[in-house]
Structure formats: structure tokens, C-alpha cells
Write a protein that holds these residues in place. Sequence first.
Motif, PDB file in Angstrom:
ATOM      1  N   ALA A 119       0.837  -1.205   0.000  1.00  0.00           N
ATOM      2  CA  ALA A 119       0.000   0.000   0.000  1.00  0.00           C
ATOM      3  C   ALA A 119       0.873   1.256   0.000  1.00  0.00           C
ATOM      4  O   ALA A 119       0.560   2.239  -0.682  1.00  0.00           O
ATOM      5  CB  ALA A 119      -0.936  -0.005   1.203  1.00  0.00           C
ATOM      6  N   GLU A 120       1.977   1.223   0.744  1.00  0.00           N
ATOM      7  CA  GLU A 120       2.894   2.359   0.761  1.00  0.00           C
ATOM      8  C   GLU A 120       3.519   2.581  -0.608  1.00  0.00           C
ATOM      9  O   GLU A 120       3.675   3.707  -1.064  1.00  0.00           O
ATOM     10  CB  GLU A 120       3.985   2.152   1.816  1.00  0.00           C
ATOM     11  CG  GLU A 120       3.473   2.280   3.231  1.00  0.00           C
ATOM     12  CD  GLU A 120       4.594   2.164   4.251  1.00  0.00           C
ATOM     13  OE1 GLU A 120       5.686   2.711   4.011  1.00  0.00           O
ATOM     14  OE2 GLU A 120       4.370   1.504   5.269  1.00  0.00           O
ATOM     15  N   ALA A 160       1.130   4.190  -3.076  1.00  0.00           N
ATOM     16  CA  ALA A 160       0.934   5.613  -2.821  1.00  0.00           C
ATOM     17  C   ALA A 160       2.019   6.465  -3.468  1.00  0.00           C
ATOM     18  O   ALA A 160       1.852   7.667  -3.632  1.00  0.00           O
ATOM     19  CB  ALA A 160       0.886   5.881  -1.320  1.00  0.00           C
ATOM     20  N   ASP A 161       3.126   5.833  -3.858  1.00  0.00           N
ATOM     21  CA  ASP A 161       4.218   6.551  -4.513  1.00  0.00           C
ATOM     22  C   ASP A 161       3.946   6.573  -6.021  1.00  0.00           C
ATOM     23  O   ASP A 161       3.866   5.527  -6.659  1.00  0.00           O
ATOM     24  CB  ASP A 161       5.547   5.839  -4.224  1.00  0.00           C
ATOM     25  CG  ASP A 161       6.716   6.579  -4.821  1.00  0.00           C
ATOM     26  OD1 ASP A 161       6.896   6.492  -6.053  1.00  0.00           O
ATOM     27  OD2 ASP A 161       7.448   7.240  -4.073  1.00  0.00           O
ATOM     28  N   ASP A 162       3.792   7.775  -6.589  1.00  0.00           N
ATOM     29  CA  ASP A 162       3.426   7.908  -8.001  1.00  0.00           C
ATOM     30  C   ASP A 162       4.409   7.220  -8.941  1.00  0.00           C
ATOM     31  O   ASP A 162       4.007   6.583  -9.911  1.00  0.00           O
ATOM     32  CB  ASP A 162       3.304   9.382  -8.395  1.00  0.00           C
ATOM     33  CG  ASP A 162       2.109  10.061  -7.756  1.00  0.00           C
ATOM     34  OD1 ASP A 162       1.177   9.358  -7.314  1.00  0.00           O
ATOM     35  OD2 ASP A 162       2.098  11.305  -7.695  1.00  0.00           O
ATOM     36  N   ARG A 188      -7.705   2.992 -10.262  1.00  0.00           N
ATOM     37  CA  ARG A 188      -6.524   3.821 -10.552  1.00  0.00           C
ATOM     38  C   ARG A 188      -6.932   5.199 -11.072  1.00  0.00           C
ATOM     39  O   ARG A 188      -6.320   6.210 -10.716  1.00  0.00           O
ATOM     40  CB  ARG A 188      -5.604   3.118 -11.548  1.00  0.00           C
ATOM     41  CG  ARG A 188      -4.896   1.913 -10.931  1.00  0.00           C
ATOM     42  CD  ARG A 188      -3.928   1.250 -11.882  1.00  0.00           C
ATOM     43  NE  ARG A 188      -4.618   0.442 -12.881  1.00  0.00           N
ATOM     44  CZ  ARG A 188      -4.698   0.709 -14.182  1.00  0.00           C
ATOM     45  NH1 ARG A 188      -4.096   1.760 -14.675  1.00  0.00           N
ATOM     46  NH2 ARG A 188      -5.358  -0.081 -15.002  1.00  0.00           N
ATOM     47  N   ARG A 247      -8.037   7.174  -8.079  1.00  0.00           N
ATOM     48  CA  ARG A 247      -6.862   7.565  -7.288  1.00  0.00           C
ATOM     49  C   ARG A 247      -6.150   8.752  -7.944  1.00  0.00           C
ATOM     50  O   ARG A 247      -5.755   9.709  -7.275  1.00  0.00           O
ATOM     51  CB  ARG A 247      -5.902   6.386  -7.155  1.00  0.00           C
ATOM     52  CG  ARG A 247      -4.650   6.706  -6.339  1.00  0.00           C
ATOM     53  CD  ARG A 247      -3.617   5.601  -6.443  1.00  0.00           C
ATOM     54  NE  ARG A 247      -4.013   4.377  -5.777  1.00  0.00           N
ATOM     55  CZ  ARG A 247      -3.594   4.028  -4.567  1.00  0.00           C
ATOM     56  NH1 ARG A 247      -2.790   4.823  -3.891  1.00  0.00           N
ATOM     57  NH2 ARG A 247      -3.967   2.895  -4.035  1.00  0.00           N
TER      58      ARG A 247
END
Length: 175
Positions: free
Chosen positions: A67-68, A71-73, A92, A95
Motif C-alpha cells: 500500500a505504501e 501511494a508513490d506515483d 486507478r 486515485r
Amino acid sequence: MSAPTAARPVTAERTGRRIEEVLDRLAATGEGAAAAEELVRSLMELYGTALARVVELLDPAPGGPLAELLADDLVASLLVLHDLHPEDRDTRIARALDGVHDPRLEVVGFEEHSGTLRLRARAGGGCGCGSAGDAARAAETALAGLAPEVRAVDVETTPAGPTLLQIGTAPTGAR
């Protein structure tokens, strides 16, 4: 290889454009285009296989390491590029649009054949929030790494509702 500078951080969109420009330049000059494309395919296969192993090893629990990474593009865009991103297209897209920070935007639909995402923007009522064109550009930028299947964004604008007047119990300055 030099490290990215703070002034020009590495992004999936910028790197993708740079790769396309180099491949176009090689194809135009005919100098090693086939070899360059084979090199890119081989590197993509190598990195894709390694990323697949990373995704397999990570715990998919909410708030966990995967999940981390999502969160990073930059990492998320690489997972999408290699078809390893665990979220479906619609998730997506949602998001990516959350990153646009424009509460006026809502998804109307996605046209598979053209890759066009249709959005609706409620009129801002003079708040200075920007135009539909600004919203489309912001959405396209946000979608570039997370939803490459979106090739175009069409924003339709709905008219603002009636202006509500504030009604008080006493005239202004009567207190």
C-alpha cells in the motif's frame, strides 16, 4: 549514472516522454533504432520480472508495504507499465483524480475504443477555480502514470446552480 536533482525529480511522465523522443529520433535517423528498441524491450523485461517478484513478496494488507508503494506515483506508474498494479483501471483513475484536488470533477464514463475518459465539471460559480480546459490538463497529467489506457480527457461543464442569498434577521450594521 547521476542521481536525480531536486530541481528535476524523476517522474514517469517525464521519463516516458524522454524515451519516446529518443526512440523517435533514432527511428528518424535510422541509426540503430532496431538495436535501441531491442535494448529497451530487454531492460523492460528484466525490470518487469524483478518488480513482479517484489510485488509477490510484499504483504497486500491495507497500510502494509505494498500500500505504501502504491501511494508513490513513480512506483505505481512502473507497476502499471509492467501490468503489475493490483488495482483495476477504475480504481486507478479515481486515485489519480483524487490527486487533482478539484472536487468539481466527476467521472461520467470511459470509452474503451478511443481511450477517452469523460468527466463532468460543475461550474465553479466565479470562485476562480479554473476552466474546463485547466481541469482536463490537470486530469491528463495525473492520469499519465496511473492510467495510461486513458489517451484523452473530455470535460463537459454543467451550469452552476442558482446563487443563494444570505438572509439575516437584522439589516447590516444594525447591531
